[in-house]
Write a protein that holds these residues in place. Structure first.
Motif, PDB file in Angstrom:
ATOM      1  N   ASN A  48     100.664  72.153  53.296  1.00 52.05           N
ATOM      2  CA  ASN A  48     101.458  71.648  54.412  1.00 52.05           C
ATOM      3  C   ASN A  48     101.222  70.152  54.545  1.00 52.05           C
ATOM      4  O   ASN A  48     100.217  69.622  54.072  1.00 52.05           O
ATOM      5  CB  ASN A  48     101.068  72.331  55.727  1.00 52.05           C
ATOM      6  N   CYS A  49     102.144  69.479  55.228  1.00 47.96           N
ATOM      7  CA  CYS A  49     102.022  68.051  55.482  1.00 47.96           C
ATOM      8  C   CYS A  49     102.600  67.758  56.866  1.00 47.96           C
ATOM      9  O   CYS A  49     103.639  68.317  57.225  1.00 47.96           O
ATOM     10  CB  CYS A  49     102.771  67.250  54.412  1.00 47.96           C
ATOM     11  N   VAL A  50     101.917  66.916  57.623  1.00 42.56           N
ATOM     12  CA  VAL A  50     102.403  66.509  58.940  1.00 42.56           C
ATOM     13  C   VAL A  50     102.545  64.990  58.969  1.00 42.56           C
ATOM     14  O   VAL A  50     101.658  64.259  58.499  1.00 42.56           O
ATOM     15  CB  VAL A  50     101.453  66.962  60.066  1.00 42.56           C
ATOM     16  N   VAL A  51     103.656  64.525  59.505  1.00 45.68           N
ATOM     17  CA  VAL A  51     103.897  63.095  59.682  1.00 45.68           C
ATOM     18  C   VAL A  51     104.603  62.884  61.016  1.00 45.68           C
ATOM     19  O   VAL A  51     105.430  63.711  61.421  1.00 45.68           O
ATOM     20  CB  VAL A  51     104.727  62.507  58.515  1.00 45.68           C
ATOM     21  N   THR A  52     104.242  61.827  61.710  1.00 42.44           N
ATOM     22  CA  THR A  52     104.898  61.453  62.967  1.00 42.44           C
ATOM     23  C   THR A  52     105.640  60.139  62.751  1.00 42.44           C
ATOM     24  O   THR A  52     105.017  59.124  62.422  1.00 42.44           O
ATOM     25  CB  THR A  52     103.875  61.294  64.100  1.00 42.44           C
ATOM     26  N   LEU A  53     106.948  60.171  62.921  1.00 41.24           N
ATOM     27  CA  LEU A  53     107.776  58.974  62.769  1.00 41.24           C
ATOM     28  C   LEU A  53     108.078  58.361  64.128  1.00 41.24           C
ATOM     29  O   LEU A  53     108.493  59.069  65.059  1.00 41.24           O
ATOM     30  CB  LEU A  53     109.101  59.314  62.084  1.00 41.24           C
ATOM     31  N   LYS A  54     107.870  57.069  64.252  1.00 37.84           N
ATOM     32  CA  LYS A  54     108.216  56.353  65.479  1.00 37.84           C
ATOM     33  C   LYS A  54     109.724  56.088  65.530  1.00 37.84           C
ATOM     34  O   LYS A  54     110.367  55.957  64.484  1.00 37.84           O
ATOM     35  CB  LYS A  54     107.467  55.023  65.535  1.00 37.84           C
ATOM     36  N   SER A  55     110.271  55.977  66.731  1.00 35.43           N
ATOM     37  CA  SER A  55     111.666  55.562  66.904  1.00 35.43           C
ATOM     38  C   SER A  55     111.775  54.335  67.803  1.00 35.43           C
ATOM     39  O   SER A  55     112.862  53.803  68.017  1.00 35.43           O
ATOM     40  CB  SER A  55     112.506  56.702  67.482  1.00 35.43           C
ATOM     41  N   THR A  56     110.639  53.878  68.338  1.00 36.81           N
ATOM     42  CA  THR A  56     110.588  52.658  69.145  1.00 36.81           C
ATOM     43  C   THR A  56     109.494  51.749  68.606  1.00 36.81           C
ATOM     44  O   THR A  56     108.602  52.194  67.881  1.00 36.81           O
ATOM     45  CB  THR A  56     110.301  52.980  70.621  1.00 36.81           C
ATOM     46  N   ASN A  57     109.575  50.466  68.958  1.00 39.41           N
ATOM     47  CA  ASN A  57     108.600  49.478  68.475  1.00 39.41           C
ATOM     48  C   ASN A  57     108.487  49.492  66.955  1.00 39.41           C
ATOM     49  O   ASN A  57     107.404  49.309  66.397  1.00 39.41           O
ATOM     50  CB  ASN A  57     107.216  49.717  69.088  1.00 39.41           C
ATOM     51  N   LEU A  58     109.629  49.705  66.285  1.00 37.75           N
ATOM     52  CA  LEU A  58     109.610  49.789  64.827  1.00 37.75           C
ATOM     53  C   LEU A  58     109.247  48.438  64.223  1.00 37.75           C
ATOM     54  O   LEU A  58     109.771  47.411  64.613  1.00 37.75           O
ATOM     55  CB  LEU A  58     110.981  50.251  64.314  1.00 37.75           C
ATOM     56  N   GLY A  59     108.331  48.474  63.264  1.00 39.39           N
ATOM     57  CA  GLY A  59     107.878  47.255  62.620  1.00 39.39           C
ATOM     58  C   GLY A  59     106.751  46.559  63.359  1.00 39.39           C
ATOM     59  O   GLY A  59     106.217  45.565  62.880  1.00 39.39           O
ATOM     60  N   SER A  60     106.359  47.106  64.522  1.00 38.34           N
ATOM     61  CA  SER A  60     105.242  46.562  65.294  1.00 38.34           C
ATOM     62  C   SER A  60     104.179  47.639  65.450  1.00 38.34           C
ATOM     63  O   SER A  60     104.496  48.792  65.745  1.00 38.34           O
ATOM     64  CB  SER A  60     105.707  46.113  66.684  1.00 38.34           C
ATOM     65  N   ALA A  61     102.937  47.253  65.245  1.00 41.56           N
ATOM     66  CA  ALA A  61     101.846  48.227  65.323  1.00 41.56           C
ATOM     67  C   ALA A  61     101.712  48.770  66.740  1.00 41.56           C
ATOM     68  O   ALA A  61     101.601  48.012  67.701  1.00 41.56           O
ATOM     69  CB  ALA A  61     100.549  47.587  64.873  1.00 41.56           C
ATOM     70  N   SER A  62     101.752  50.092  66.873  1.00 47.58           N
ATOM     71  CA  SER A  62     101.527  50.755  68.153  1.00 47.58           C
ATOM     72  C   SER A  62     100.947  52.137  67.886  1.00 47.58           C
ATOM     73  O   SER A  62     101.009  52.654  66.769  1.00 47.58           O
ATOM     74  CB  SER A  62     102.834  50.867  68.959  1.00 47.58           C
ATOM     75  N   ALA A  63     100.374  52.730  68.923  1.00 43.35           N
ATOM     76  CA  ALA A  63      99.607  53.963  68.767  1.00 43.35           C
ATOM     77  C   ALA A  63     100.475  55.130  68.325  1.00 43.35           C
ATOM     78  O   ALA A  63     101.538  55.395  68.889  1.00 43.35           O
ATOM     79  CB  ALA A  63      98.911  54.302  70.081  1.00 43.35           C
ATOM     80  N   ALA A  64      99.992  55.841  67.295  1.00 43.77           N
ATOM     81  CA  ALA A  64     100.649  57.055  66.806  1.00 43.77           C
ATOM     82  C   ALA A  64      99.611  57.904  66.085  1.00 43.77           C
ATOM     83  O   ALA A  64      98.601  57.384  65.593  1.00 43.77           O
ATOM     84  CB  ALA A  64     101.804  56.721  65.866  1.00 43.77           C
ATOM     85  N   SER A  65      99.867  59.204  66.032  1.00 46.52           N
ATOM     86  CA  SER A  65      98.930  60.095  65.351  1.00 46.52           C
ATOM     87  C   SER A  65      99.652  61.293  64.760  1.00 46.52           C
ATOM     88  O   SER A  65     100.793  61.601  65.132  1.00 46.52           O
ATOM     89  CB  SER A  65      97.838  60.586  66.314  1.00 46.52           C
ATOM     90  N   ALA A  66      98.988  61.961  63.833  1.00 42.63           N
ATOM     91  CA  ALA A  66      99.471  63.205  63.238  1.00 42.63           C
ATOM     92  C   ALA A  66      98.251  64.046  62.904  1.00 42.63           C
ATOM     93  O   ALA A  66      97.209  63.510  62.481  1.00 42.63           O
ATOM     94  CB  ALA A  66     100.286  62.933  61.978  1.00 42.63           C
ATOM     95  N   PHE A  67      98.339  65.378  63.109  1.00 43.40           N
ATOM     96  CA  PHE A  67      97.195  66.233  62.763  1.00 43.40           C
ATOM     97  C   PHE A  67      97.672  67.560  62.185  1.00 43.40           C
ATOM     98  O   PHE A  67      98.811  68.002  62.411  1.00 43.40           O
ATOM     99  CB  PHE A  67      96.287  66.454  63.980  1.00 43.40           C
ATOM    100  N   LEU A  68      96.771  68.193  61.464  1.00 38.65           N
ATOM    101  CA  LEU A  68      97.038  69.493  60.846  1.00 38.65           C
ATOM    102  C   LEU A  68      95.740  70.293  60.819  1.00 38.65           C
ATOM    103  O   LEU A  68      94.693  69.778  60.405  1.00 38.65           O
ATOM    104  CB  LEU A  68      97.573  69.302  59.426  1.00 38.65           C
ATOM    105  N   GLU A  69      95.828  71.557  61.273  1.00 40.76           N
ATOM    106  CA  GLU A  69      94.637  72.414  61.376  1.00 40.76           C
ATOM    107  C   GLU A  69      94.943  73.821  60.854  1.00 40.76           C
ATOM    108  O   GLU A  69      95.526  74.637  61.565  1.00 40.76           O
ATOM    109  CB  GLU A  69      94.179  72.487  62.840  1.00 40.76           C
ATOM    110  N   PRO A  70      94.576  74.140  59.618  1.00 41.75           N
ATOM    111  CA  PRO A  70      94.705  75.521  59.148  1.00 41.75           C
ATOM    112  C   PRO A  70      93.783  76.426  59.963  1.00 41.75           C
ATOM    113  O   PRO A  70      92.657  76.032  60.294  1.00 41.75           O
ATOM    114  CB  PRO A  70      94.243  75.442  57.689  1.00 41.75           C
ATOM    115  N   GLN A  71      94.241  77.618  60.312  1.00 39.55           N
ATOM    116  CA  GLN A  71      93.459  78.507  61.169  1.00 39.55           C
ATOM    117  C   GLN A  71      92.111  78.830  60.533  1.00 39.55           C
ATOM    118  O   GLN A  71      92.020  79.165  59.359  1.00 39.55           O
ATOM    119  CB  GLN A  71      94.232  79.785  61.445  1.00 39.55           C
ATOM    120  N   GLY A  72      91.054  78.706  61.351  1.00 35.12           N
ATOM    121  CA  GLY A  72      89.708  78.981  60.869  1.00 35.12           C
ATOM    122  C   GLY A  72      89.046  77.800  60.185  1.00 35.12           C
ATOM    123  O   GLY A  72      87.902  77.907  59.725  1.00 35.12           O
TER     124      GLY A  72
END
Length: 260
Positions: free
Chosen positions: A191-215
């Motif tokens: 699996n792969c998780v990615v979070t795409l911004k739609s505001t402040n594009l091209g400027s560094a701002s807080a964002a995160s993505a996570f993935l946790e297989p059960q167990g």
């Protein structure tokens, strides 16, 4: 077909449609070069218009690493001497105007880092007076052009582009200022998780993505990013996963799901 500069928003470089001896080959192509104190080497290269990109590698000769984009009206653009490409040679990719396709280098028959750029007609003939960002650069001219590519609107990246070949979106969730995506690669069970911004594009701002297989433990990518957080990839074949992400203070966390 309206073309923008092949560089990040606000970047200024010289577009040099030079003539002389030895002759520029092919005549009418643009060499994008350093402007002022801004070194073009390693710069991000973007599609100047939407179309289908084909990735090529001529090794130490000719264009070196190069990309051709065929546009909807049959015209095409070429980007050569690249240091890197977002896909391997022989691959294709559907791109929007502003999609990142590679970085500037000096591969192939190049003497110094620059971006060789061509606009061709639907028959393959060179347009010897190409226009980018509303500026026409005719034979023998050298003009400084400031890019408006990727300055706003839609994110130039796609989830599939960020996660890589073989991944397909199987779920997503809206965030204020973006969207987080869950993808799966049936070929390797990841699996792969990615979070795409739609505001402040091209400027560094807080964002995160996570993935946790059960167990198992959770893997998180969190920081200040221009366009996206991730990719976070984990082997999760036959396992339920918890996934999500955030943009600014807006966040999403799934339950354990997508278990097959």
């Amino acid at each position: 077909m309206s073309h923008k500069s092949p560089f990040n928003c606000g970047k200024t470089f010289y577009a040099n449609n030079w003539t002389g001896t030895p002759a520029h080959n092919p005549s009418g192509s643009i060499d994008w070069q350093d402007y002022g104190g801004d070194d073009i080497n390693g710069e991000t290269v973007r599609a100047t218009a939407a179309g289908t990109a084909t990735f090529n590698d001529a090794g130490s000769t000719s264009y070196g690493k190069w990309i051709e984009i065929r546009h909807s009206d049959g015209t095409r653009t070429r980007y050569a001497h690249l240091a890197s490409m977002v896909r391997s040679a022989g691959s294709t990719l559907s791109v929007s105007q502003g999609t990142v396709i590679g970085t500037v280098g000096s591969t192939g028959g190049s003497n110094a880092p620059h971006l060789h750029y061509e606009q061709r007609t639907s028959t393959g003939a060179m347009d010897t007076s190409p226009t980018v960002d509303g500026v026409t650069v005719s034979l023998g001219q050298k003009k400084a052009i400031t890019s408006t590519n990727g300055c706003g609107g839609s994110n130039p990246y796609t989830p599939e582009e960020v996660c890589g070949s073989g991944y397909a979106v199987i779920d997503s969730a809206a965030l204020t200022g973006g969207r987080t995506y869950l993808l799966y690669n049936s070929g390797n069970g990841y699996n792969c998780v990615v979070t795409l911004k739609s505001t402040n594009l091209g400027s560094a701002s807080a964002a995160s993505a996570f993935l946790e297989p059960q167990g198992e433990s959770r893997t998180t990518d969190s920081g200040s990013y221009d366009y996206y957080a991730g990719p976070v990839r984990r082997d999760a074949a036959g396992q339920c996963v918890k996934w999500g992400g955030s943009v600014g203070s807006s966040s999403y966390t799934s339950g354990f799901e997508h278990c097959d």
